[in-house]
Design a protein around this motif. Structure first.
Motif, PDB file in Angstrom:
ATOM      1  N   TRP A 223       0.841  -1.194   0.000  1.00 45.32           N
ATOM      2  CA  TRP A 223       0.000   0.000   0.000  1.00 45.32           C
ATOM      3  C   TRP A 223       0.880   1.250   0.000  1.00 45.32           C
ATOM      4  O   TRP A 223       1.750   1.405   0.857  1.00 45.32           O
ATOM      5  CB  TRP A 223      -0.926   0.012   1.210  1.00 45.32           C
ATOM      6  CG  TRP A 223      -1.690   1.286   1.376  1.00 45.32           C
ATOM      7  CD1 TRP A 223      -1.511   2.246   2.316  1.00 45.32           C
ATOM      8  CD2 TRP A 223      -2.758   1.745   0.540  1.00 45.32           C
ATOM      9  NE1 TRP A 223      -2.395   3.279   2.138  1.00 45.32           N
ATOM     10  CE2 TRP A 223      -3.175   2.996   1.054  1.00 45.32           C
ATOM     11  CE3 TRP A 223      -3.393   1.240  -0.585  1.00 45.32           C
ATOM     12  CZ2 TRP A 223      -4.204   3.724   0.476  1.00 45.32           C
ATOM     13  CZ3 TRP A 223      -4.419   1.969  -1.154  1.00 45.32           C
ATOM     14  CH2 TRP A 223      -4.818   3.197  -0.627  1.00 45.32           C
ATOM     15  N   ARG A 228      -2.397   6.783  -2.866  1.00 44.73           N
ATOM     16  CA  ARG A 228      -3.692   6.123  -2.639  1.00 44.73           C
ATOM     17  C   ARG A 228      -3.809   4.874  -3.518  1.00 44.73           C
ATOM     18  O   ARG A 228      -4.837   4.607  -4.142  1.00 44.73           O
ATOM     19  CB  ARG A 228      -4.845   7.086  -2.964  1.00 44.73           C
ATOM     20  CG  ARG A 228      -4.909   8.307  -2.036  1.00 44.73           C
ATOM     21  CD  ARG A 228      -6.002   9.277  -2.465  1.00 44.73           C
ATOM     22  NE  ARG A 228      -7.307   8.628  -2.579  1.00 44.73           N
ATOM     23  CZ  ARG A 228      -8.145   8.409  -1.572  1.00 44.73           C
ATOM     24  NH1 ARG A 228      -7.773   8.750  -0.341  1.00 44.73           N
ATOM     25  NH2 ARG A 228      -9.317   7.850  -1.771  1.00 44.73           N
ATOM     26  N   SER A 229      -2.730   4.094  -3.548  1.00 49.29           N
ATOM     27  CA  SER A 229      -2.660   2.962  -4.470  1.00 49.29           C
ATOM     28  C   SER A 229      -2.108   1.725  -3.777  1.00 49.29           C
ATOM     29  O   SER A 229      -1.343   1.811  -2.799  1.00 49.29           O
ATOM     30  CB  SER A 229      -1.760   3.287  -5.678  1.00 49.29           C
ATOM     31  OG  SER A 229      -2.276   4.381  -6.412  1.00 49.29           O
ATOM     32  N   TYR A 268      -6.042   1.792  -7.744  1.00 47.32           N
ATOM     33  CA  TYR A 268      -6.035   3.201  -7.331  1.00 47.32           C
ATOM     34  C   TYR A 268      -7.399   3.558  -6.770  1.00 47.32           C
ATOM     35  O   TYR A 268      -8.440   3.330  -7.404  1.00 47.32           O
ATOM     36  CB  TYR A 268      -5.709   4.104  -8.513  1.00 47.32           C
ATOM     37  CG  TYR A 268      -5.834   5.569  -8.199  1.00 47.32           C
ATOM     38  CD1 TYR A 268      -4.927   6.202  -7.358  1.00 47.32           C
ATOM     39  CD2 TYR A 268      -6.887   6.330  -8.733  1.00 47.32           C
ATOM     40  CE1 TYR A 268      -5.046   7.551  -7.059  1.00 47.32           C
ATOM     41  CE2 TYR A 268      -7.009   7.673  -8.444  1.00 47.32           C
ATOM     42  CZ  TYR A 268      -6.086   8.286  -7.595  1.00 47.32           C
ATOM     43  OH  TYR A 268      -6.222   9.627  -7.299  1.00 47.32           O
ATOM     44  N   LEU A 269      -7.421   4.120  -5.548  1.00 48.36           N
ATOM     45  CA  LEU A 269      -8.666   4.516  -4.903  1.00 48.36           C
ATOM     46  C   LEU A 269      -9.078   5.912  -5.355  1.00 48.36           C
ATOM     47  O   LEU A 269      -8.473   6.907  -4.967  1.00 48.36           O
ATOM     48  CB  LEU A 269      -8.517   4.505  -3.378  1.00 48.36           C
ATOM     49  CG  LEU A 269      -8.938   3.207  -2.669  1.00 48.36           C
ATOM     50  CD1 LEU A 269      -8.016   2.066  -3.033  1.00 48.36           C
ATOM     51  CD2 LEU A 269      -9.005   3.419  -1.163  1.00 48.36           C
ATOM     52  N   SER A 271     -12.086   6.947  -4.522  1.00 48.34           N
ATOM     53  CA  SER A 271     -12.663   7.263  -3.219  1.00 48.34           C
ATOM     54  C   SER A 271     -12.652   5.962  -2.430  1.00 48.34           C
ATOM     55  O   SER A 271     -12.197   4.931  -2.938  1.00 48.34           O
ATOM     56  CB  SER A 271     -14.087   7.817  -3.367  1.00 48.34           C
ATOM     57  OG  SER A 271     -14.957   6.821  -3.869  1.00 48.34           O
ATOM     58  N   GLN A 272     -13.162   5.978  -1.202  1.00 46.36           N
ATOM     59  CA  GLN A 272     -13.066   4.788  -0.372  1.00 46.36           C
ATOM     60  C   GLN A 272     -13.761   3.572  -0.999  1.00 46.36           C
ATOM     61  O   GLN A 272     -13.331   2.441  -0.802  1.00 46.36           O
ATOM     62  CB  GLN A 272     -13.673   5.065   1.009  1.00 46.36           C
ATOM     63  CG  GLN A 272     -13.508   3.938   2.011  1.00 46.36           C
ATOM     64  CD  GLN A 272     -12.046   3.600   2.285  1.00 46.36           C
ATOM     65  OE1 GLN A 272     -11.172   4.462   2.200  1.00 46.36           O
ATOM     66  NE2 GLN A 272     -11.774   2.330   2.604  1.00 46.36           N
ATOM     67  N   GLN A 273     -14.804   3.806  -1.796  1.00 38.22           N
ATOM     68  CA  GLN A 273     -15.556   2.680  -2.353  1.00 38.22           C
ATOM     69  C   GLN A 273     -15.461   2.572  -3.877  1.00 38.22           C
ATOM     70  O   GLN A 273     -16.141   1.746  -4.473  1.00 38.22           O
ATOM     71  CB  GLN A 273     -17.030   2.773  -1.939  1.00 38.22           C
ATOM     72  CG  GLN A 273     -17.231   2.594  -0.426  1.00 38.22           C
ATOM     73  CD  GLN A 273     -18.690   2.495  -0.067  1.00 38.22           C
ATOM     74  OE1 GLN A 273     -19.489   3.360  -0.424  1.00 38.22           O
ATOM     75  NE2 GLN A 273     -19.041   1.442   0.651  1.00 38.22           N
ATOM     76  N   ILE A 275     -12.728   2.091  -7.100  1.00 38.37           N
ATOM     77  CA  ILE A 275     -11.359   1.682  -7.393  1.00 38.37           C
ATOM     78  C   ILE A 275     -11.180   1.504  -8.899  1.00 38.37           C
ATOM     79  O   ILE A 275     -12.009   0.877  -9.562  1.00 38.37           O
ATOM     80  CB  ILE A 275     -11.013   0.353  -6.684  1.00 38.37           C
ATOM     81  CG1 ILE A 275     -11.141   0.499  -5.164  1.00 38.37           C
ATOM     82  CG2 ILE A 275      -9.612  -0.126  -7.064  1.00 38.37           C
ATOM     83  CD1 ILE A 275     -10.980  -0.814  -4.417  1.00 38.37           C
ATOM     84  N   ASN A 332     -14.671  -1.842   0.758  1.00 39.96           N
ATOM     85  CA  ASN A 332     -14.341  -1.832  -0.669  1.00 39.96           C
ATOM     86  C   ASN A 332     -13.757  -3.201  -1.051  1.00 39.96           C
ATOM     87  O   ASN A 332     -13.711  -4.109  -0.223  1.00 39.96           O
ATOM     88  CB  ASN A 332     -13.382  -0.686  -1.022  1.00 39.96           C
ATOM     89  CG  ASN A 332     -12.072  -0.767  -0.244  1.00 39.96           C
ATOM     90  OD1 ASN A 332     -11.542  -1.852   0.011  1.00 39.96           O
ATOM     91  ND2 ASN A 332     -11.544   0.396   0.127  1.00 39.96           N
ATOM     92  N   LEU A 334     -10.636  -3.775  -2.119  1.00 39.90           N
ATOM     93  CA  LEU A 334      -9.183  -3.732  -2.186  1.00 39.90           C
ATOM     94  C   LEU A 334      -8.549  -5.037  -1.678  1.00 39.90           C
ATOM     95  O   LEU A 334      -7.550  -5.501  -2.223  1.00 39.90           O
ATOM     96  CB  LEU A 334      -8.665  -2.547  -1.348  1.00 39.90           C
ATOM     97  CG  LEU A 334      -7.199  -2.162  -1.550  1.00 39.90           C
ATOM     98  CD1 LEU A 334      -6.941  -1.735  -2.983  1.00 39.90           C
ATOM     99  CD2 LEU A 334      -6.798  -1.067  -0.592  1.00 39.90           C
TER     100      LEU A 334
END
Length: 337
Positions: A223, A228-229, A268-269, A271-273, A275, A332, A334
């Motif tokens: 991470w 944010r990836s 890559y996010l 946003s939180q939900q 990707i 999410n 991830l």
């Protein structure tokens, strides 16, 4: 259904019915005919859990299967036990008998074939702490009543028996570490299998084409907070599989080259939900070979020409968008990428 009698004894029982039909049109002489079979299966099972203490538990039971084609019941015992070896470890042992009806492509020619059977013996150890998991398992499986036929491919003129047999034994190891290095997750698995079977049209007992003695897989995820990836690498190795080469003496005495594949992925996010995900398989472009397809007849030099069976492409690219819709806004996909 299940019923708990006291805190230390619980009974599970149930059943299933599987309705199957198979039909095929064919031409015999000048008149078309239809071949139809109904390999229906009815089964019932019962299992009891006995918790003798906080460190030892036992599960025992059986499965009863009725095969409509043979008008016969089969009784299959099962047994497993588990024992805590300390605060973080557990040792378990399992035994069971299993059966499977032959494939429809065999039953359509001979509906009297008995089911193929297997007896499993499994020893398992698991150790876990927050952020760490270690699993090791050894197993031995005996196969009996495997279907054999005396032609290159199953057909109407084949003679069928249940005289096939074989074994598989090996060990599996798995270790996962989510804690030693900040933002890094990795796990490694290794499988060893030694298996030989005398089944189908095999003239002798040997290792089947689908068995690779050694398989290794290493998966890493890292991470990167500033981007944010999540970046990931996966490496897979498998030793060569046996194949039949009509240009050499013996049976199944050649092996394909080892399988190698290194894959890369990036998530890559937005946003939180939400990707955006990208991956490419076999980054190094290894030319992997699964098997070989040989000509049915030899050329003028007596050589059977061959063509390698390979993946449709050396590399695959994937780009995707994942949107998790949940009342829990922190969820999410991830973890699964």
């Amino acid at each position: 259904m299940s019923k708990r009698f006291i805190n230390r004894i619980k009974l599970h029982f149930g059943g299933e019915y599987i309705y199957k039909t198979f039909s095929e049109d064919f031409i015999a002489s000048e008149n078309p005919e239809e071949l139809q079979i109904k390999p229906e299966v009815s089964a019932g099972f019962a299992e009891a859990d006995f918790i003798f203490s906080k460190k030892f538990a036992l599960k025992t039971g059986f499965r009863s299967t009725y095969l409509d084609l043979r008008k016969q019941f089969y009784w299959l015992p099962r047994l497993s036990m588990a024992m805590k070896t300390g605060k973080d470890g557990q040792l378990s042992l399992a035994y069971g008998q299993y059966l499977q009806q032959p494939e429809n492509d065999l039953l359509k020619f001979d509906q009297t074939l008995a089911p193929e059977t297997a007896t499993h013996y499994i020893l398992n150890y698991q150790w876990s702490r927050p952020g760490y998991i270690l699993r090791a398992e050894a197993y031995h499986i005996e196969y009996n009543d495997l279907v054999k036929f005396n032609t290159p491919e199953p057909g109407y003129n084949s003679a069928y028996t249940n005289e096939g047999y074989g074994y598989a034994r090996g060990a599996d190891f798995f270790f996962r570490d989510d804690k030693s290095v900040e933002n890094l997750q990795y796990w490694i698995s290794y499988s060893f299998i030694d298996s030989q079977r005398d089944f189908r049209n095999y003239p002798v007992k040997t290792t089947p084409q689908f068995v690779a003695n050694h398989t290794v897989c290493l998966v890493t995820k890292y991470w990167i907070e500033e981007l944010r990836s999540q970046a990931g690498l996966t490496y897979t190795f498998a030793s060569g599989r046996p194949y039949e080469d009509p240009n050499t003496s013996g049976f199944m005495n050649r092996k394909t080259k080892n399988y190698n594949s290194l894959s890369f992925n990036w998530a890559y996010l937005l946003s939180q939900q939400k990707i955006i995900y990208f991956s490419v398989s076999n980054v190094l472009g290894s030319r992997n070979v699964f098997n070989y397809d040989y000509a049915k007849t030899a050329d003028e030099n007596g050589i059977f020409e061959r063509q390698a069976i390979t993946p449709a492409a050396d590399r695959f690219f994937f780009v995707g968008f994942f949107w998790t819709i949940s009342s829990n806004k922190s969820k999410n996909q991830l973890e699964n990428l």
